[in-house]
Motif scaffolding. Structure first.
Motif, mmCIF file in Angstrom:
data_model
loop_
_atom_site.group_PDB
_atom_site.id
_atom_site.type_symbol
_atom_site.label_atom_id
_atom_site.label_comp_id
_atom_site.label_asym_id
_atom_site.label_seq_id
_atom_site.Cartn_x
_atom_site.Cartn_y
_atom_site.Cartn_z
ATOM 1 N N PRO A 1 0.804 -1.231 0.000
ATOM 2 C CA PRO A 1 0.000 0.000 0.000
ATOM 3 C C PRO A 1 0.828 1.267 0.000
ATOM 4 O O PRO A 1 0.420 2.287 -0.563
ATOM 5 C CB PRO A 1 -0.821 -0.120 1.294
ATOM 6 N N GLY A 2 2.017 1.233 0.616
ATOM 7 C CA GLY A 2 2.857 2.423 0.653
ATOM 8 C C GLY A 2 3.285 2.857 -0.740
ATOM 9 O O GLY A 2 3.253 4.045 -1.077
ATOM 10 N N LEU A 3 3.675 1.900 -1.571
ATOM 11 C CA LEU A 3 4.103 2.217 -2.932
ATOM 12 C C LEU A 3 2.925 2.662 -3.793
ATOM 13 O O LEU A 3 3.108 3.421 -4.747
ATOM 14 C CB LEU A 3 4.791 0.998 -3.557
ATOM 15 N N ILE A 4 1.730 2.189 -3.465
ATOM 16 C CA ILE A 4 0.534 2.645 -4.174
ATOM 17 C C ILE A 4 0.207 4.080 -3.780
ATOM 18 O O ILE A 4 -0.005 4.955 -4.631
ATOM 19 C CB ILE A 4 -0.671 1.736 -3.859
ATOM 20 N N LEU A 5 0.165 4.369 -2.477
ATOM 21 C CA LEU A 5 -0.234 5.692 -1.990
ATOM 22 C C LEU A 5 0.774 6.774 -2.366
ATOM 23 O O LEU A 5 0.407 7.936 -2.532
ATOM 24 C CB LEU A 5 -0.429 5.650 -0.470
ATOM 25 N N THR A 6 2.051 6.393 -2.482
ATOM 26 C CA THR A 6 3.068 7.372 -2.888
ATOM 27 C C THR A 6 3.274 7.385 -4.405
ATOM 28 O O THR A 6 4.175 8.046 -4.909
ATOM 29 C CB THR A 6 4.411 7.071 -2.192
ATOM 30 N N LEU B 1 5.185 8.482 4.256
ATOM 31 C CA LEU B 1 3.781 8.822 4.522
ATOM 32 C C LEU B 1 3.592 9.257 5.968
ATOM 33 O O LEU B 1 2.825 10.184 6.255
ATOM 34 C CB LEU B 1 2.892 7.608 4.224
ATOM 35 N N ARG B 2 4.294 8.600 6.883
ATOM 36 C CA ARG B 2 4.194 8.981 8.291
ATOM 37 C C ARG B 2 4.698 10.412 8.507
ATOM 38 O O ARG B 2 4.139 11.182 9.296
ATOM 39 C CB ARG B 2 4.990 8.009 9.152
ATOM 40 N N LYS B 3 5.768 10.764 7.786
ATOM 41 C CA LYS B 3 6.366 12.086 7.976
ATOM 42 C C LYS B 3 5.573 13.198 7.293
ATOM 43 O O LYS B 3 5.493 14.314 7.811
ATOM 44 C CB LYS B 3 7.803 12.079 7.444
ATOM 45 N N THR B 4 5.015 12.905 6.128
ATOM 46 C CA THR B 4 4.390 13.975 5.334
ATOM 47 C C THR B 4 2.861 13.989 5.425
ATOM 48 O O THR B 4 2.248 15.037 5.198
ATOM 49 C CB THR B 4 4.774 13.830 3.849
ATOM 50 N N SER B 5 2.255 12.850 5.721
ATOM 51 C CA SER B 5 0.783 12.775 5.696
ATOM 52 C C SER B 5 0.255 11.932 6.842
ATOM 53 O O SER B 5 -0.698 11.158 6.686
ATOM 54 C CB SER B 5 0.316 12.165 4.358
ATOM 55 N N ASN B 6 0.847 12.093 8.011
ATOM 56 C CA ASN B 6 0.532 11.185 9.118
ATOM 57 C C ASN B 6 -0.939 11.233 9.524
ATOM 58 O O ASN B 6 -1.601 10.197 9.635
ATOM 59 C CB ASN B 6 1.410 11.510 10.330
ATOM 60 N N ILE B 7 -1.471 12.443 9.730
ATOM 61 C CA ILE B 7 -2.854 12.548 10.202
ATOM 62 C C ILE B 7 -3.828 12.102 9.114
ATOM 63 O O ILE B 7 -4.853 11.468 9.397
ATOM 64 C CB ILE B 7 -3.167 13.985 10.686
ATOM 65 N N LEU C 1 -3.196 9.829 6.819
ATOM 66 C CA LEU C 1 -3.113 8.371 6.746
ATOM 67 C C LEU C 1 -3.847 7.721 7.916
ATOM 68 O O LEU C 1 -4.589 6.746 7.741
ATOM 69 C CB LEU C 1 -1.648 7.933 6.739
ATOM 70 N N GLU C 2 -3.653 8.279 9.109
ATOM 71 C CA GLU C 2 -4.348 7.744 10.283
ATOM 72 C C GLU C 2 -5.865 7.864 10.103
ATOM 73 O O GLU C 2 -6.619 6.949 10.436
ATOM 74 C CB GLU C 2 -3.897 8.480 11.545
ATOM 75 N N ASP C 3 -6.314 8.990 9.556
ATOM 76 C CA ASP C 3 -7.746 9.175 9.293
ATOM 77 C C ASP C 3 -8.249 8.133 8.298
ATOM 78 O O ASP C 3 -9.314 7.547 8.488
ATOM 79 C CB ASP C 3 -7.984 10.584 8.748
ATOM 80 N N ARG C 4 -7.477 7.885 7.249
ATOM 81 C CA ARG C 4 -7.866 6.879 6.247
ATOM 82 C C ARG C 4 -8.002 5.495 6.885
ATOM 83 O O ARG C 4 -8.958 4.763 6.621
ATOM 84 C CB ARG C 4 -6.816 6.851 5.130
ATOM 85 N N VAL C 5 -7.031 5.151 7.725
ATOM 86 C CA VAL C 5 -7.047 3.842 8.388
ATOM 87 C C VAL C 5 -8.294 3.672 9.241
ATOM 88 O O VAL C 5 -9.002 2.650 9.157
ATOM 89 C CB VAL C 5 -5.766 3.668 9.247
ATOM 90 N N PHE C 6 -8.597 4.682 10.054
ATOM 91 C CA PHE C 6 -9.729 4.535 10.982
ATOM 92 C C PHE C 6 -11.076 4.696 10.283
ATOM 93 O O PHE C 6 -12.073 4.126 10.729
ATOM 94 C CB PHE C 6 -9.576 5.491 12.166
#
Length: 355
Positions: A185-190, A259-265, A267-272
């Protein structure tokens, strides 16, 4: 052992156990294609020859069973109901081709389902070993042991110059297909995957979806496998694939960290949000379920969710397939009915996980 167990037990060992690098690598598979010297290839053999091959495999199993991986049972394709065949395909234990086009086919399965031996598919014999995580060398060792056991009873179709002869020329040589199932998923999202896949193809490897050739990469799950079987040893093919997979693992982890560094919140929102959909939906289609399961698994791996097992993605990606849903329902379901049952099954599994 009742053969119904293979159809009713959802979770194989590769789904429920963790292996090396299992945050990204779901499973490793080795498949060896072999043929009897004395019979025509399955593409042109007679029904009588097909039955003779199955009878020979039954004799081998009866005479000296291979016990290292537990009890092995033989299931004949024409004894199965359509849903039962579909379940075995969804569990990656047989191919769609064996299920659909081989009325005189069969499969040998071990109790833990790490080993399956397809009979009378594209080749007379296809040995498959499926292990959790990145364990290509271990899977190859297991496949070679089974191959040696079979070769003590069977004269394989073999040429000194070309190696093992197979129905399809692309498998001639070692007859080996090595593959690794990866969650990326990381390579897809980036948006890096579009440049990585062509580079992998240039290395003589192929990238496919979750169920191999012609299938979609549902839930950001990809299969990476070799294309070349001639001119390299089995060990070299496995080692080359493992080298590429190790680079992909590193790139995926770097993408997740970015993703954690640039879009952490975000990404967390997407997960939840995805967890909320899975926990509360009353109707959910397979593609949406796969996407949300991928997000939740990413959330588990990145530490956003700490009360769920990593293996939930492996399990639910299989449990929510049409064959399993209908097997548990006891008969065919219309698409809308499957979507309702899929949602209920996911809700129940998440509740069980969070107790």
């Amino acid at each position: 052992m009742s053969l119904e167990r293979f159809f009713n037990q959802a979770v194989s060992s590769w789904m429920s156990e963790e292996g090396p690098d299992s945050d990204i690598v779901l499973s490793s598979r080795i498949r060896l294609a072999r043929n009897f010297e004395a019979y025509k290839f399955p593409t042109v053999f007679s029904h009588e020859e097909a039955r003779m091959i199955i009878a020979k495999m039954e004799d081998i199993l009866r005479e000296t069973p291979f016990q290292k991986f537990g009890q092995m049972d033989l299931l004949k394709i024409n004894d199965m109901q359509p849903l039962q065949k579909r379940v075995l395909v969804e569990k990656h234990l047989i191919s769609p081709q064996l299920a659909e086009d081989s009325p005189y086919g069969a499969v040998l399965l071990t109790e833990n389902e790490e080993v399956s031996i397809m009979i009378n598919e594209e080749d007379h014999i296809r040995v498959q070993c499926l292990f959790p995580g990145l364990q290509l060398s271990e899977a190859l060792e297991a496949a070679n042991e089974i191959d040696d056991w079979l070769e003590s009873y069977i004269h394989y179709s073999f040429d000194e110059k070309h190696g093992y002869l197979t129905s399809c020329p692309t498998n001639v040589g070692t007859g080996l297909r090595a593959s690794v199932m990866m969650h990326l998923p990381g390579l897809i999202l980036t948006q890096q995957i579009s440049r990585i896949i062509p580079a992998i193809h240039q290395l003589g490897l192929v990238v496919r979806g979750i169920y191999g050739e012609g299938s979609e990469a549902l839930g950001n799950i990809f299969q990476i496998s070799n294309q070349i079987t001639l001119g390299k040893s089995e060990e070299d093919i496995s080692r080359d694939l493992e080298g590429v997979v190790s680079q992909l693992i590193s790139q995926e982890r770097s993408a997740r960290e970015a993703l954690r560094k640039t879009s952490n919140i975000q990404l967390e929102d997407r997960v939840f949000r995805s967890l909320g959909v899975l926990s509360n939906s009353r109707i959910i289609e397979s593609k949406e379920a796969a996407r949300c399961l991928s997000d939740v698994r990413l959330g588990i791996d990145m530490g956003y969710i700490d009360n769920m097992s990593k293996t939930i993605l492996n399990e639910l990606m299989i449990l929510t397939q049409p064959g399993f849903l209908q097997q548990y329902a006891g008969g065919p379901l219309r698409p809308h009915e499957r979507d309702i049952r899929r949602a209920a099954l996911i809700r129940d599994r998440i509740k069980m996980e969070q107790k």
